[in-house]
Scaffold this motif. Sequence first.
Motif, mmCIF file in Angstrom:
data_model
loop_
_atom_site.group_PDB
_atom_site.id
_atom_site.type_symbol
_atom_site.label_atom_id
_atom_site.label_comp_id
_atom_site.label_asym_id
_atom_site.label_seq_id
_atom_site.Cartn_x
_atom_site.Cartn_y
_atom_site.Cartn_z
ATOM 1 N N GLY A 1 0.823 -1.213 0.000
ATOM 2 C CA GLY A 1 0.000 0.000 0.000
ATOM 3 C C GLY A 1 0.852 1.256 0.000
ATOM 4 O O GLY A 1 0.560 2.220 -0.703
ATOM 5 N N LYS B 1 2.366 1.837 -3.434
ATOM 6 C CA LYS B 1 1.417 2.400 -4.399
ATOM 7 C C LYS B 1 1.288 3.907 -4.218
ATOM 8 O O LYS B 1 1.217 4.654 -5.189
ATOM 9 C CB LYS B 1 0.054 1.717 -4.262
ATOM 10 C CG LYS B 1 0.041 0.311 -4.830
ATOM 11 C CD LYS B 1 -1.325 -0.306 -4.752
ATOM 12 C CE LYS B 1 -1.298 -1.691 -5.389
ATOM 13 N NZ LYS B 1 -2.635 -2.306 -5.430
ATOM 14 N N ASP C 1 -3.016 5.139 -12.716
ATOM 15 C CA ASP C 1 -2.558 5.042 -11.326
ATOM 16 C C ASP C 1 -2.402 3.567 -10.939
ATOM 17 O O ASP C 1 -2.769 2.681 -11.715
ATOM 18 C CB ASP C 1 -3.492 5.830 -10.390
ATOM 19 C CG ASP C 1 -4.860 5.209 -10.213
ATOM 20 O OD1 ASP C 1 -5.103 4.078 -10.661
ATOM 21 O OD2 ASP C 1 -5.726 5.867 -9.599
ATOM 22 N N PRO C 2 -1.845 3.262 -9.777
ATOM 23 C CA PRO C 2 -1.599 1.861 -9.399
ATOM 24 C C PRO C 2 -2.857 1.004 -9.300
ATOM 25 O O PRO C 2 -2.769 -0.218 -9.275
ATOM 26 C CB PRO C 2 -0.929 1.971 -8.025
ATOM 27 C CG PRO C 2 -0.369 3.338 -7.956
ATOM 28 C CD PRO C 2 -1.256 4.188 -8.805
ATOM 29 N N TRP C 3 -4.030 1.638 -9.243
ATOM 30 C CA TRP C 3 -5.279 0.893 -9.171
ATOM 31 C C TRP C 3 -5.961 0.843 -10.532
ATOM 32 O O TRP C 3 -7.145 0.559 -10.639
ATOM 33 C CB TRP C 3 -6.191 1.535 -8.122
ATOM 34 C CG TRP C 3 -5.523 1.571 -6.787
ATOM 35 C CD1 TRP C 3 -5.442 0.547 -5.887
ATOM 36 C CD2 TRP C 3 -4.801 2.662 -6.224
ATOM 37 N NE1 TRP C 3 -4.719 0.956 -4.801
ATOM 38 C CE2 TRP C 3 -4.307 2.246 -4.969
ATOM 39 C CE3 TRP C 3 -4.521 3.955 -6.642
ATOM 40 C CZ2 TRP C 3 -3.551 3.076 -4.144
ATOM 41 C CZ3 TRP C 3 -3.765 4.777 -5.821
ATOM 42 C CH2 TRP C 3 -3.294 4.331 -4.577
ATOM 43 N N SER C 4 -5.210 1.147 -11.594
ATOM 44 C CA SER C 4 -5.657 1.094 -12.996
ATOM 45 C C SER C 4 -6.755 2.094 -13.334
ATOM 46 O O SER C 4 -7.591 1.843 -14.192
ATOM 47 C CB SER C 4 -6.098 -0.325 -13.364
ATOM 48 O OG SER C 4 -5.028 -1.222 -13.213
ATOM 49 N N HIS C 5 -6.761 3.242 -12.659
ATOM 50 C CA HIS C 5 -7.675 4.325 -12.983
ATOM 51 C C HIS C 5 -6.872 5.455 -13.628
ATOM 52 O O HIS C 5 -5.715 5.661 -13.278
ATOM 53 C CB HIS C 5 -8.355 4.872 -11.711
ATOM 54 C CG HIS C 5 -9.105 3.847 -10.938
ATOM 55 N ND1 HIS C 5 -8.785 3.502 -9.652
ATOM 56 C CD2 HIS C 5 -10.155 3.070 -11.273
ATOM 57 C CE1 HIS C 5 -9.602 2.574 -9.217
ATOM 58 N NE2 HIS C 5 -10.435 2.282 -10.187
ATOM 59 N N SER D 1 -5.093 11.305 -8.258
ATOM 60 C CA SER D 1 -5.544 9.930 -8.421
ATOM 61 C C SER D 1 -6.795 9.755 -7.577
ATOM 62 O O SER D 1 -6.893 10.322 -6.480
ATOM 63 C CB SER D 1 -4.462 8.961 -7.937
ATOM 64 O OG SER D 1 -4.993 7.673 -7.745
ATOM 65 N N GLY E 1 -7.570 7.190 -6.056
ATOM 66 C CA GLY E 1 -7.286 6.272 -4.957
ATOM 67 C C GLY E 1 -7.824 4.872 -5.203
ATOM 68 O O GLY E 1 -8.318 4.557 -6.283
ATOM 69 N N PRO E 2 -7.758 4.014 -4.195
ATOM 70 C CA PRO E 2 -8.146 2.613 -4.364
ATOM 71 C C PRO E 2 -9.615 2.409 -4.706
ATOM 72 O O PRO E 2 -9.965 1.460 -5.397
ATOM 73 C CB PRO E 2 -7.826 1.963 -3.018
ATOM 74 C CG PRO E 2 -7.136 2.962 -2.192
ATOM 75 C CD PRO E 2 -7.216 4.279 -2.867
ATOM 76 N N ASP E 3 -10.501 3.317 -4.241
ATOM 77 C CA ASP E 3 -11.933 3.106 -4.489
ATOM 78 C C ASP E 3 -12.383 3.592 -5.862
ATOM 79 O O ASP E 3 -13.452 3.229 -6.336
ATOM 80 C CB ASP E 3 -12.769 3.749 -3.389
ATOM 81 C CG ASP E 3 -12.557 5.248 -3.275
ATOM 82 O OD1 ASP E 3 -11.790 5.817 -4.077
ATOM 83 O OD2 ASP E 3 -13.161 5.844 -2.367
ATOM 84 N N GLY E 4 -11.588 4.401 -6.551
ATOM 85 C CA GLY E 4 -11.899 4.835 -7.908
ATOM 86 C C GLY E 4 -12.965 5.910 -8.005
ATOM 87 O O GLY E 4 -13.445 6.197 -9.091
#
Length: 153
Positions: free
Chosen positions: A54, A57, A115-119, A138, A140-143
């Motif tokens: 984490g 990322k 970004d690292p979460w493919s967004h 970005s 973030g993880p939730d998109g």
Amino acid sequence: MKTISMKLSSSRMKSYLRGRRGRQAYTLLEIMIVLGIIAVLMGSAIYYLTGAVGGAKMQRVDGDISSITSALKMYEINNRFLPTTEQGLMALVKKPESEPVPKRWSQLMKDVPLDPWSHPYQYVYPGKHNPDGFDLYSLGPDGVESSDDVGNW
């Protein structure tokens, strides 16, 4: 390691060796205990590594934002204006066809990274957080836009 004294009689030596031959294999219980210990160690290592992933990322997001910001500043130096929100970050890859069309355009990035979460990274000009400049962030993880967004503000 045990050393055998040369004073052992041959009959005692034979009985000693016979006992050793019977103990050359591991029992199923010993193997299961070793596998259990290995599983516990691997589980704890994976648990501790998830936090490091984490953090990595987030560091990658910071690096991407820095490199995209540098490209945007170079775009501004070459053209005396930044791309519009509609032109977006693709203006760094392909010459924009909508107004304002840059006269001295050059390709500054091969492609826009995800970004690292493919967004895709979000670009807003003028920025909400930086009204005199641009917002680059970005999701973030939730998109989705929320408090976990990481940006240049």
